[in-house]
Write a protein that holds these residues in place. Structure first.
Motif, PDB file in Angstrom:
ATOM      1  N   GLY A 173      84.702  35.882  25.111  1.00  0.00           N
ATOM      2  CA  GLY A 173      84.999  35.318  23.797  1.00  0.00           C
ATOM      3  C   GLY A 173      86.433  34.864  23.631  1.00  0.00           C
ATOM      4  N   GLY A 174      87.314  35.240  24.583  1.00  0.00           N
ATOM      5  CA  GLY A 174      88.701  34.801  24.523  1.00  0.00           C
ATOM      6  C   GLY A 174      89.498  35.471  23.416  1.00  0.00           C
ATOM      7  N   PRO A 175      90.640  34.867  23.029  1.00  0.00           N
ATOM      8  CA  PRO A 175      91.549  35.463  22.034  1.00  0.00           C
ATOM      9  C   PRO A 175      90.891  35.812  20.706  1.00  0.00           C
ATOM     10  N   GLU A 176      89.841  35.100  20.321  1.00  0.00           N
ATOM     11  CA  GLU A 176      89.180  35.393  19.045  1.00  0.00           C
ATOM     12  C   GLU A 176      88.574  36.794  19.024  1.00  0.00           C
ATOM     13  N   LYS A 177      88.325  37.354  20.210  1.00  0.00           N
ATOM     14  CA  LYS A 177      87.709  38.673  20.296  1.00  0.00           C
ATOM     15  C   LYS A 177      88.729  39.777  20.586  1.00  0.00           C
ATOM     16  N   TYR A 178      90.015  39.436  20.603  1.00  0.00           N
ATOM     17  CA  TYR A 178      91.035  40.425  20.955  1.00  0.00           C
ATOM     18  C   TYR A 178      91.244  41.484  19.872  1.00  0.00           C
ATOM     19  N   SER A 179      90.769  41.231  18.668  1.00  0.00           N
ATOM     20  CA  SER A 179      91.033  42.172  17.577  1.00  0.00           C
ATOM     21  C   SER A 179      90.078  43.363  17.551  1.00  0.00           C
ATOM     22  N   SER A 180      89.052  43.365  18.385  1.00  0.00           N
ATOM     23  CA  SER A 180      88.073  44.451  18.354  1.00  0.00           C
ATOM     24  C   SER A 180      88.711  45.789  18.731  1.00  0.00           C
ATOM     25  N   SER A 181      88.253  46.851  18.069  1.00  0.00           N
ATOM     26  CA  SER A 181      88.730  48.201  18.409  1.00  0.00           C
ATOM     27  C   SER A 181      88.236  48.649  19.775  1.00  0.00           C
ATOM     28  N   ALA A 182      87.289  47.904  20.353  1.00  0.00           N
ATOM     29  CA  ALA A 182      86.790  48.250  21.690  1.00  0.00           C
ATOM     30  C   ALA A 182      87.912  48.196  22.716  1.00  0.00           C
ATOM     31  N   TRP A 183      88.806  47.216  22.597  1.00  0.00           N
ATOM     32  CA  TRP A 183      89.929  47.124  23.534  1.00  0.00           C
ATOM     33  C   TRP A 183      90.800  48.375  23.441  1.00  0.00           C
ATOM     34  N   VAL A 184      91.058  48.801  22.223  1.00  0.00           N
ATOM     35  CA  VAL A 184      91.989  49.913  21.994  1.00  0.00           C
ATOM     36  C   VAL A 184      91.449  51.215  22.575  1.00  0.00           C
ATOM     37  N   ILE A 185      90.232  51.569  22.194  1.00  0.00           N
ATOM     38  CA  ILE A 185      89.706  52.867  22.635  1.00  0.00           C
ATOM     39  C   ILE A 185      89.353  52.858  24.114  1.00  0.00           C
ATOM     40  N   SER A 186      88.915  51.731  24.665  1.00  0.00           N
ATOM     41  CA  SER A 186      88.550  51.696  26.093  1.00  0.00           C
ATOM     42  C   SER A 186      89.792  51.847  26.966  1.00  0.00           C
ATOM     43  N   TYR A 187      90.881  51.145  26.619  1.00  0.00           N
ATOM     44  CA  TYR A 187      92.112  51.279  27.412  1.00  0.00           C
ATOM     45  C   TYR A 187      92.741  52.653  27.208  1.00  0.00           C
ATOM     46  N   ALA A 188      92.655  53.199  26.003  1.00  0.00           N
ATOM     47  CA  ALA A 188      93.173  54.545  25.748  1.00  0.00           C
ATOM     48  C   ALA A 188      92.428  55.562  26.610  1.00  0.00           C
ATOM     49  N   TYR A 189      91.112  55.427  26.647  1.00  0.00           N
ATOM     50  CA  TYR A 189      90.291  56.340  27.451  1.00  0.00           C
ATOM     51  C   TYR A 189      90.612  56.184  28.940  1.00  0.00           C
ATOM     52  N   GLU A 190      90.783  54.946  29.385  1.00  0.00           N
ATOM     53  CA  GLU A 190      91.083  54.703  30.801  1.00  0.00           C
ATOM     54  C   GLU A 190      92.373  55.399  31.220  1.00  0.00           C
ATOM     55  N   GLU A 191      93.414  55.259  30.384  1.00  0.00           N
ATOM     56  CA  GLU A 191      94.690  55.885  30.724  1.00  0.00           C
ATOM     57  C   GLU A 191      94.600  57.408  30.637  1.00  0.00           C
ATOM     58  N   PHE A 192      93.969  57.901  29.580  1.00  0.00           N
ATOM     59  CA  PHE A 192      93.860  59.349  29.404  1.00  0.00           C
ATOM     60  C   PHE A 192      93.093  59.984  30.558  1.00  0.00           C
ATOM     61  N   THR A 193      92.002  59.373  30.983  1.00  0.00           N
ATOM     62  CA  THR A 193      91.197  59.952  32.064  1.00  0.00           C
ATOM     63  C   THR A 193      91.899  59.864  33.416  1.00  0.00           C
ATOM     64  N   LYS A 194      92.786  58.882  33.587  1.00  0.00           N
ATOM     65  CA  LYS A 194      93.599  58.864  34.802  1.00  0.00           C
ATOM     66  C   LYS A 194      94.506  60.082  34.839  1.00  0.00           C
ATOM     67  N   GLY A 195      95.083  60.408  33.682  1.00  0.00           N
ATOM     68  CA  GLY A 195      95.912  61.604  33.607  1.00  0.00           C
ATOM     69  C   GLY A 195      95.120  62.860  33.912  1.00  0.00           C
ATOM     70  N   VAL A 196      93.896  62.936  33.372  1.00  0.00           N
ATOM     71  CA  VAL A 196      93.038  64.090  33.640  1.00  0.00           C
ATOM     72  C   VAL A 196      92.681  64.159  35.126  1.00  0.00           C
ATOM     73  N   ALA A 197      92.437  63.002  35.743  1.00  0.00           N
ATOM     74  CA  ALA A 197      92.107  62.969  37.169  1.00  0.00           C
ATOM     75  C   ALA A 197      93.256  63.530  37.999  1.00  0.00           C
ATOM     76  N   PHE A 198      94.490  63.194  37.627  1.00  0.00           N
ATOM     77  CA  PHE A 198      95.644  63.741  38.349  1.00  0.00           C
ATOM     78  C   PHE A 198      95.757  65.245  38.123  1.00  0.00           C
ATOM     79  N   MET A 199      95.428  65.703  36.925  1.00  0.00           N
ATOM     80  CA  MET A 199      95.397  67.145  36.670  1.00  0.00           C
ATOM     81  C   MET A 199      94.419  67.831  37.609  1.00  0.00           C
ATOM     82  N   ASN A 200      93.272  67.216  37.793  1.00  0.00           N
ATOM     83  CA  ASN A 200      92.232  67.817  38.625  1.00  0.00           C
ATOM     84  C   ASN A 200      92.597  67.820  40.104  1.00  0.00           C
TER      85      ASN A 200
END
Length: 525
Positions: free
Chosen positions: A155-182
């Motif tokens: 959808g390009g820039p028109e779809k950049y405002s979705s909260s899906a971007w925010v929570i998916s990238y937040a989860y990706e970074e957080f789980t990388k940190g958890v993976a290093f913990m493990n």
């Protein structure tokens, strides 16, 4: 004889109000509004009549169900969940036990929903706000959001405002940190101190905190040994980077500058990063998991103070030398976390003598908005992912508006009737701005629309405004549910609160259609 002016009618209404003749005062204020519908004081005065009537109704007739329901709705808006539940229960007790009329059955359903929502929120307030979700739950927001990204990219820039971007990238970074913990391991080694050698990755704290600042809703515990693993990780990184532990902020400032002269940025940069990020994690764990928001505020404030100091002292140092923690976006992320924790701390210690003054919360929120406004005029030219701007510009602004709304709603609690109504009106305005700032598919967009409606009811704003908010809210719910079916906010009574306000709007518009109310009438309490 000339017709009375709006000012004269207001004075007459004031006379009735002083005599506690709320019906007479209501009539005069309504006449004044017909002549001057832009005067906020008239609306506030009229709403005060409803407040006075509400209090009198429960005192004169403890069996008056509507009086108790209005009192409960008022307490809902102030987040007084225990007292709200008590009032909803009394409203239910005042209804007949059998042979209910259709109208009484609707009242019972409304009061029961209000009681359930208040009871749920009360329990949630007293318990840790970090949820333990089941990892296999396909409805988790970050799982749904991640599946949405391919289509959103198309959808390009028109779809950049979705909260899906925010929570998916937040989860990706957080789980990388958890993976290093493990990955952290302790290996028996006869020549090592204590007989053990330790191995791991020193980027665990970086990814954990980056995830939290992108969206703290990504913070979840996926196992019973999570805290033990985290403690091992932070000790490992602190030792490897020679971070500061128990030193106060002022002492660290001196030690960091001395060490910089001796060892340079390659030594000091990671030490400061681990120190600040460990404070952020400690603040979040104490504030949410251990239900100690006062301690959470202390650690997050330490982080903010050290970052602001470093940005000033090393303002001419290249960003690659001083490190990511001194970037604008990082500081905004920490300030946003601090504001929310400060609000939680006030909620745990409310009142005029709180150790966490509401005025301070409002000032910090306004400062953050000014900072974001300045940054928006000088946008970074660096290429970032679609969720970056949302996480570190749009969401912090929404948080700031939320804090201002909270300030006004809580200030109303300690004001007389007229000032309370004005505060509620200001709270409604701020909550509406917060809702507007969040993406339409974020749960906070819908939730703060509902909070605004609570304030509208207590401010005595026109039914027209309440209904407009309800129309927007009704359209927002399906968008919210696409991603946020499950969340900590949902578990805390989000949907019950929203549905109660939508039912109220339906009932009011029915009365308008029947000619019993008009769109200019104040929202009934």
């Amino acid at each position: 004889m000339s017709e009375p002016t709006a000012a004269q009618l207001k004075d007459e209404g004031n006379d009735f109000f002083r005599k506690q003749d709320y019906v007479g005062a209501l009539a005069k204020y309504t006449e004044a509004i017909a002549l001057d519908d832009k005067n906020a004081v008239l609306y506030a005065n009229r709403a005060a009549c409803h407040h006075g009537y509400r209090a009198a109704a429960t005192q004169i007739d403890p069996g008056y169900a509507k009086g108790w329901s209005r009192l409960a709705a008022s307490r809902d808006a102030l987040a007084e969940w225990d007292r709200s539940a008590e009032a909803w229960q009394k409203a239910l007790d005042a209804l007949p036990k059998t042979n209910l009329s259709p109208a009484e059955q609707r009242q019972k359903d409304q009061y029961s929903a209000g009681l359930d929502a208040a009871t749920t929120r009360s329990k949630t307030t007293e318990s840790p706000s970090v949820s333990r979700f089941k990892g296999e739950d396909a409805n988790l927001p970050w799982k749904i959001a991640t599946e949405m990204l391919p289509e959103l990219r198309k959808g390009g820039p028109e779809k950049y405002s979705s909260s899906a971007w925010v929570i998916s990238y937040a989860y990706e970074e957080f789980t990388k940190g958890v993976a290093f913990m493990n990955e952290f391991k302790s290996i028996p080694h006869p020549q090592a101190p204590g007989g053990f050698a330790y191995g791991g990755n020193t980027m665990g704290l970086t990814y954990l905190t980056n995830g939290l600042m992108r969206d703290e809703r990504a913070f979840h515990l996926d196992g019973p040994d999570w805290i033990t693993k985290y403690n091992n990780q932070v000790k490992f990184e602190a030792t490897a980077r020679q971070a500061w532990h128990s030193d106060g902020v002022e002492n660290i400032k001196q030690l960091a500058q001395k060490r910089l002269k001796e060892k340079g940025w390659n030594d000091v940069r990671p030490a400061l990063s681990v120190t600040v990020r460990a404070w952020i994690m400690r603040g979040m764990l104490d504030g949410h998991l251990r239900n100690k928001p006062d301690t959470g505020v202390q650690f997050l404030k330490r982080a903010v103070d050290l970052l602001e100091w470093g940005r000033n002292v090393w303002k001419n140092v290249h960003k690659d030398d001083r490190g990511a923690i001194f970037q604008d976006t990082f500081l905004r992320g920490v300030r946003s976390l601090h504001l929310k924790m400060f609000m939680n701390a006030y909620s745990a210690d409310p009142g005029l003598n709180s150790k966490f003054p509401l005025e301070h919360l409002k000032e910090e929120a306004e400062d953050l908005l000014k900072e974001i406004e300045i940054a928006s005029k000088n946008p970074s030219k660096e290429e970032v992912d679609p969720g970056m701007v949302s996480s570190f510009c749009i969401y912090p602004a929404a948080v700031a508006y939320t804090m201002i709304g909270f300030y006004h709603a809580q200030t109303a609690r300690h004001s007389d009737d007229v000032l309370a109504c004005i505060s509620f009106a200001n709270g409604a305005s701020a909550y509406l701005q917060a809702a507007k700032t969040y993406p339409e598919d974020d749960e906070f967009h819908a939730f703060y629309l509902s909070c605004a409606m609570d304030c509208m009811r207590n401010a005595g704003l026109p039914i027209r405004d309440f209904n407009l908010a309800a129309v927007t809210l009704r359209a927002a719910v399906p968008k919210m549910m696409k991603i946020w079916t499950v969340s900590a906010l949902q578990q805390g009574g989000r949907d019950e609160k929203i549905q109660a306000n939508l039912r109220s709007a339906d009932e009011m518009m029915k009365l308008v259609a029947e000619g019993k109310l008009t769109l200019e009438d104040p929202v009934p309490l």
